[in-house]
Design a protein around this motif. Structure first.
Motif, PDB file in Angstrom:
ATOM      1  N   GLY A 556      -3.817  25.043  33.637  1.00 46.41           N
ATOM      2  CA  GLY A 556      -3.788  24.945  32.179  1.00 46.41           C
ATOM      3  C   GLY A 556      -2.729  23.977  31.707  1.00 46.41           C
ATOM      4  N   VAL A 557      -2.177  24.284  30.542  1.00 39.98           N
ATOM      5  CA  VAL A 557      -1.205  23.368  29.937  1.00 39.98           C
ATOM      6  C   VAL A 557       0.220  23.817  30.292  1.00 39.98           C
ATOM      7  N   HIS A 558       0.982  22.868  30.826  1.00 42.95           N
ATOM      8  CA  HIS A 558       2.403  23.165  31.060  1.00 42.95           C
ATOM      9  C   HIS A 558       3.147  22.926  29.757  1.00 42.95           C
ATOM     10  N   ILE A 559       3.685  23.975  29.174  1.00 46.94           N
ATOM     11  CA  ILE A 559       4.324  23.830  27.858  1.00 46.94           C
ATOM     12  C   ILE A 559       5.768  23.370  27.994  1.00 46.94           C
ATOM     13  N   SER A 560       6.552  24.116  28.774  1.00 49.45           N
ATOM     14  CA  SER A 560       7.954  23.706  28.934  1.00 49.45           C
ATOM     15  C   SER A 560       8.570  24.410  30.135  1.00 49.45           C
ATOM     16  N   VAL A 580       6.467  29.429  21.332  1.00 46.82           N
ATOM     17  CA  VAL A 580       5.056  29.489  21.674  1.00 46.82           C
ATOM     18  C   VAL A 580       4.355  30.563  20.850  1.00 46.82           C
ATOM     19  N   LEU A 581       5.074  31.677  20.641  1.00 49.82           N
ATOM     20  CA  LEU A 581       4.448  32.810  19.961  1.00 49.82           C
ATOM     21  C   LEU A 581       4.275  32.572  18.459  1.00 49.82           C
ATOM     22  N   GLU A 582       5.105  31.694  17.899  1.00 47.55           N
ATOM     23  CA  GLU A 582       5.141  31.530  16.453  1.00 47.55           C
ATOM     24  C   GLU A 582       3.770  31.232  15.826  1.00 47.55           C
ATOM     25  N   SER A 583       3.027  30.371  16.557  1.00 43.06           N
ATOM     26  CA  SER A 583       1.745  29.941  15.971  1.00 43.06           C
ATOM     27  C   SER A 583       0.650  31.002  16.127  1.00 43.06           C
ATOM     28  N   ARG A 584       0.982  32.115  16.758  1.00 39.49           N
ATOM     29  CA  ARG A 584      -0.047  33.130  17.051  1.00 39.49           C
ATOM     30  C   ARG A 584       0.057  34.326  16.108  1.00 39.49           C
ATOM     31  N   PRO A 585      -1.061  34.813  15.653  1.00 39.47           N
ATOM     32  CA  PRO A 585      -1.008  35.991  14.784  1.00 39.47           C
ATOM     33  C   PRO A 585      -0.875  37.265  15.610  1.00 39.47           C
ATOM     34  N   LEU A 586       0.330  37.643  15.923  1.00 45.63           N
ATOM     35  CA  LEU A 586       0.533  38.824  16.770  1.00 45.63           C
ATOM     36  C   LEU A 586       1.318  39.873  16.014  1.00 45.63           C
ATOM     37  N   GLN A 613      14.647  29.164  37.368  1.00 45.09           N
ATOM     38  CA  GLN A 613      13.969  28.346  36.373  1.00 45.09           C
ATOM     39  C   GLN A 613      12.878  29.159  35.703  1.00 45.09           C
ATOM     40  N   MET A 614      12.646  28.883  34.427  1.00 43.83           N
ATOM     41  CA  MET A 614      11.524  29.503  33.753  1.00 43.83           C
ATOM     42  C   MET A 614      10.554  28.398  33.320  1.00 43.83           C
ATOM     43  N   SER A 615       9.238  28.598  33.582  1.00 38.09           N
ATOM     44  CA  SER A 615       8.240  27.623  33.139  1.00 38.09           C
ATOM     45  C   SER A 615       7.137  28.363  32.391  1.00 38.09           C
ATOM     46  N   LEU A 616       6.631  27.745  31.347  1.00 38.92           N
ATOM     47  CA  LEU A 616       5.571  28.366  30.561  1.00 38.92           C
ATOM     48  C   LEU A 616       4.269  27.575  30.720  1.00 38.92           C
ATOM     49  N   TYR A 617       3.180  28.283  30.969  1.00 43.12           N
ATOM     50  CA  TYR A 617       1.855  27.661  31.076  1.00 43.12           C
ATOM     51  C   TYR A 617       0.880  28.429  30.189  1.00 43.12           C
ATOM     52  N   MET A 618      -0.050  27.728  29.600  1.00 40.95           N
ATOM     53  CA  MET A 618      -1.093  28.378  28.805  1.00 40.95           C
ATOM     54  C   MET A 618      -2.459  28.017  29.351  1.00 40.95           C
ATOM     55  N   VAL A 619      -3.280  29.050  29.601  1.00 41.79           N
ATOM     56  CA  VAL A 619      -4.684  28.811  29.941  1.00 41.79           C
ATOM     57  C   VAL A 619      -5.488  29.547  28.885  1.00 41.79           C
ATOM     58  N   ASP A 621      -6.025  31.620  25.975  1.00 43.09           N
ATOM     59  CA  ASP A 621      -5.118  32.507  25.260  1.00 43.09           C
ATOM     60  C   ASP A 621      -4.090  33.161  26.177  1.00 43.09           C
ATOM     61  N   LEU A 622      -4.221  32.863  27.444  1.00 38.64           N
ATOM     62  CA  LEU A 622      -3.346  33.533  28.401  1.00 38.64           C
ATOM     63  C   LEU A 622      -2.036  32.765  28.575  1.00 38.64           C
ATOM     64  N   LEU A 623      -0.943  33.442  28.271  1.00 42.69           N
ATOM     65  CA  LEU A 623       0.379  32.838  28.491  1.00 42.69           C
ATOM     66  C   LEU A 623       0.908  33.316  29.843  1.00 42.69           C
ATOM     67  N   ARG A 624       1.350  32.339  30.658  1.00 43.13           N
ATOM     68  CA  ARG A 624       1.983  32.716  31.934  1.00 43.13           C
ATOM     69  C   ARG A 624       3.440  32.273  31.890  1.00 43.13           C
ATOM     70  N   ILE A 625       4.309  33.235  32.096  1.00 42.33           N
ATOM     71  CA  ILE A 625       5.742  32.921  32.144  1.00 42.33           C
ATOM     72  C   ILE A 625       6.171  33.008  33.604  1.00 42.33           C
ATOM     73  N   PHE A 626       6.487  31.871  34.198  1.00 45.62           N
ATOM     74  CA  PHE A 626       6.940  31.836  35.596  1.00 45.62           C
ATOM     75  C   PHE A 626       8.462  31.891  35.600  1.00 45.62           C
ATOM     76  N   VAL A 627       9.023  32.864  36.308  1.00 52.12           N
ATOM     77  CA  VAL A 627      10.476  32.895  36.449  1.00 52.12           C
ATOM     78  C   VAL A 627      10.795  32.943  37.938  1.00 52.12           C
ATOM     79  N   SER A 628      11.445  31.907  38.434  1.00 54.50           N
ATOM     80  CA  SER A 628      11.724  31.886  39.876  1.00 54.50           C
ATOM     81  C   SER A 628      13.219  31.773  40.105  1.00 54.50           C
TER      82      SER A 628
END
Lengths: 708, 104
Positions: A556-560, A580-586, A613-619, A621-628
């Motif tokens: 998906g998209v690598h956000i940051s 990332v969450l700001e634009s979402r109606p949650l 390191q933390m990396s954010l990916y979006m596929v 609507d699915l947000l993946r937060i990678f923390v290694s």
């Protein structure tokens, strides 16, 4: 030897011999039997000299030279000195020039003392009460002249200033002067030319007293040596366990002792410092081994644990009778001069001197063990170490020899390594389920470039070139060497132990190919088992995978991406996720939970590793937060408890992290290994009806609760 | 960031927390709570607290332990909805309640 020193030695020798030939002609022959008898007593005393606890050598022989000078005459005293010289030098080393120089020095001193005695009005050969001050003066002249002559050579050999050497000798000599004077006066007074019985009894008394004194001191010194050797061996045992370079404590002990001696501290103080230096790392034995065996940097948690060793060690040593002072030095041996140390963070002279000395000795050994230079050590003055103490260390010339000297291990250490190697090998063999496979193990002996088997036949061995390097290393170090080597052709892996025995080195090969293969399979099996168990108890919420499978999730998209190095990065990472969450109606609750999950995962990195390191990916609507992270991983056997039990943590923290993660995320993917851990938090950024329902229920429940 | 305002009302200390309480701010929080003694009640006013995680909860638990040693009560007030749910989930309220009952 520099020319001036040679000239000096010849000059003294020639003068001495000239004086000798002058006086030999003036000896009263009738005195000879008595003089020779006294000479024998003096000679024996010279042979059985006394080592004082502070290391000074004290011989009773010169007393007889003074007495003979007073009651017989100067030429007779010269004879005594020659006998003393004959006994002392040739028995130790047959160096003619050394003998001649020493004899000359003795002769010059005693003759000078004799003339000093005459100069203040004494008459050699006729001693009375009134002559006591004269004799004391003469003995003082003898001692001072002796120091003056000797300092020329000593200062040169120890590369120190002449005057400093002289002062030190005089200080050490005061006690000896007092004892010598007292006994000389007593002995001289008892001499009656016509009734010599009293004199001979006194002489015998002095003789026996000295032997008794020698015995007592030797006993004391031996006892201390035994005590120290025991402690040194004990510390070496712990060092093996803690992966500290062998002999570190022993060396630090000896360096600290030299420093304390150099600083002229009291004997009690010197001993306390030596004991404390020997036991300074004792507290480490109490901590978990893995902290010391870890190669990478320590995590915050491990660092805190590590820092406890100073206090634990101090508390342990405090319990030992007579080591209360030493315990305090151990407590503060990690304090720094600038106050940045631990455990108390005190600075400057508030740190006990003994602790400052041990800190310097400790650093000194570390620096020289790593083959760095005195400049590296000097650089620590004023920050870590007391500048004055550093100066003293650098001023001790023979200290630099210490690490090299100690690198040749004592026999006890050799045996220890040998035992360790053998017992470890044994343990592994007996514990192994693959015992039968070990039939392939090979024992060979290496000598003069050849490997031989038990029968003495020259044989070929696997990995020959590499093994020769190991064997040479073992022989030079005179210590066990262990290495695991892989033979390229056959792909076999050998666990190799080299144990030196004199010139020969025994090499033991264990073919561990099968066992490693077996272990690997076993580990895989266990991993799979855990993976299934965890997956099913968490109802598919927690998935345990291999590192390479994690990479497959980065679609998906690598956000940051954001590095995790300091505590402030926890807030920074949350901010990234928040963007990332700001634009979402949650609903706010879901939002909060995602931030909470991020916070927990990132905090875990800081607690259990040094960086990540933390990396954010979006596929979709699915947000993946990678923390290694780069930590040493989660122990597989700890995994079910870490992941499933609320409140459980391996590091005594508030162990809510993992269970909170599970509660708040849709799915968690985890990969852990010795090179690090990666956690992936997955969450769908849609406001599902299911979520709304659960949120409402909790809200309702809450309203009924009144909190005290 | 965390702002902690301390106010003394008789034998009650009121600490107003503003901002976030996580690993980066627990030290600020702890420096305010460590010195508490000779009081009968501590009120943690969470009206301004936006976020708390397990590190922050750990810090509060420390204060609760401290309160047992030094003999004062701890009251948490004005936590927002998200935070009070979290504190409820991990059982912090129950812990405080149980401890203070036990003390009485």
């Amino acid at each position: 030897m520099p020319r001036y020193l040679k000239t000096y030695i010849y000059l003294v020798t020639i003068t001495g011999m000239a004086v000798l030939s002058f006086f030999l002609l003036r000896i009263e022959i009738s005195f000879l039997p008595a003089i020779l008898s006294i000479g024998i007593i003096a000679g024996v005393l010279e042979k059985f000299d006394i080592e004082l606890p502070n290391g000074t050598i004290f011989s009773g022989s010169t007393i007889f030279a003074f007495v003979v000078m007073a009651v017989y005459g100067i030429p007779e005293a010269v004879v005594i000195e020659i006998i003393i010289s004959l006994v002392s030098i040739p028995l130790i080393k047959s160096e003619r020039i050394k003998f001649l120089y020493n004899t000359s020095q003795y002769i010059i001193c005693i003759v000078a003392a004799g003339y000093a005695y005459v100069w203040v009005g004494g008459v050699p050969g006729d001693f009375h009460w009134s002559d006591i001050p004269r004799l004391l003066f003469a003995i003082a002249v003898d001692s001072l002249l002796n120091f003056t002559l000797l300092s020329v050579i000593i200062s040169r050999l120890s590369e120190r200033k002449y005057f400093a050497t002289w002062i030190e000798m005089v200080q050490d000599g005061v006690f000896i002067y007092l004892v010598s004077s007292l006994l000389s006066v007593r002995l001289a007074l008892s001499y009656e030319p016509h009734d010599q019985l009293q004199f001979w009894i006194e002489a015998l008394f002095v003789f026996v007293a000295f032997l008794a004194l020698r015995y007592a001191f030797a006993l004391f010194i031996n006892l201390r040596k035994t005590y120290l050797t025991t402690m040194e061996s004990l510390t070496q045992l712990t060092e093996n366990k803690l992966s500290i370079s062998g002999g570190h404590a022993t060396r630090v002990g000896r360096i600290a002792r030299k420093m304390a001696e150099k600083m002229k501290l009291s004997q009690d103080e010197i001993d306390a410092i030596h004991y404390a230096a020997l036991l300074h790392d004792l507290g480490k034995a109490y901590l978990e081994e893995k902290i010391f065996q870890k190669r990478g940097p320590l995590t915050l948690e491990e660092e805190r644990e590590y820092r406890k060793h100073a206090e634990i060690g101090a508390d342990m040593v405090k319990e030992i009778n007579g080591l209360a002072k030493a315990a305090e030095y151990i407590r503060y041996h990690h304090e720094c001069w600038d106050g940045t140390g631990f455990p108390a963070g005190i600075s400057g002279e508030r740190i006990p001197l003994g602790a400052r000395i041990i800190a310097a000795a400790d650093q000194y050994d570390h620096i020289f063990y790593k083959k760095k230079t005195p400049a590296d050590f000097a650089a620590l003055a004023g920050t870590k170490l007391d500048p004055q103490v550093v100066e003293i260390v650098l001023g001790i010339a023979d200290l630099q020899e210490e690490p090299r000297e100690m690198a040749m291990p004592a026999t006890i250490e050799e045996k220890l390594i040998e035992n360790l190697v053998i017992s470890e090998a044994r343990k592994r063999v007996y514990q192994s389920q693959l015992l039968d496979k070990f039939g392939a193990s090979l024992i060979v002996h290496y000598n003069n470039g050849e490997f031989r088997n038990e029968a003495g036949d020259s044989i070929d061995i696997p990995c020959r070139e590499q093994v020769i390097t190991l064997v040479e290393k073992a022989r030079i170090q005179q210590g066990g060497v262990r290495e695991i080597l892989e033979e390229a052709q056959s792909g076999k892996i050998y666990d190799i132990y080299c144990v030196p025995t004199g010139d020969e080195v025994s090499v033991i090969f264990f073919d561990v190919t099968d066992i490693l293969e077996y272990e690997k399979k076993q580990e895989e099996r266990v991993r799979n088992l855990y993976r299934e168990v965890i997956y099913s108890v968490t109802q598919g919420k927690l998935l345990l995978v291999e590192q390479k499978e994690i990479e497959l999730l980065k679609t998906g998209v690598h956000i940051s991406s954001h590095p995790i190095l300091a505590k402030t990065d926890v807030a920074n990472c949350r901010r990234q996720v928040q963007e990332v969450l700001e634009s979402r109606p949650l609903p706010p609750k879901v939002r909060y939970n995602i931030l909470l999950g991020t916070s927990e995962a990132v905090t875990n990195v800081l607690k259990h590793a040094t960086e990540g390191q933390m990396s954010l990916y979006m596929v979709g609507d699915l947000l993946r937060i990678f923390v290694s992270d780069n930590g040493s991983g989660i122990d597989l056997s700890e995994l079910p408890r870490t992941t499933l039990m609320a409140g459980y943590s391996t590091k005594h923290s508030v162990g809510w992290g993992f269970s909170l993660l599970l509660k708040t995320m849709d799915r968690i993917v985890l990969s852990t290994g010795p090179r690090g851990t990666t956690i992936v938090l997955e969450i769908k950024l849609v406001d599902t009806p299911e979520k709304v329902v659960t949120n409402n229920i909790t809200t309702l429940k809450e309203e009924n609760v009144r909190y005290a | 960031m965390l702002n902690v305002k301390s106010r003394l009302e008789g034998k009650t200390v009121r600490l107003s927390l503003e901002g976030v309480l996580d690993i980066s701010t627990v030290d600020t929080f702890n420096s305010q709570t460590e010195q508490l003694s000779g009081i009968s009640e501590l009120v943690l006013d969470m009206a301004g607290l936006e976020f708390i995680d397990s590190s922050g909860i750990g810090a509060i638990l420390q204060v609760v332990r401290l309160s047992q040693e030094r003999g004062f009560t701890v009251n948490l007030e004005n936590a927002n909805e998200n935070i009070s749910e979290l504190l409820n989930t991990v059982g912090l309220f129950q812990i405080i309640e149980a401890l203070q009952k036990g003390a009485n």
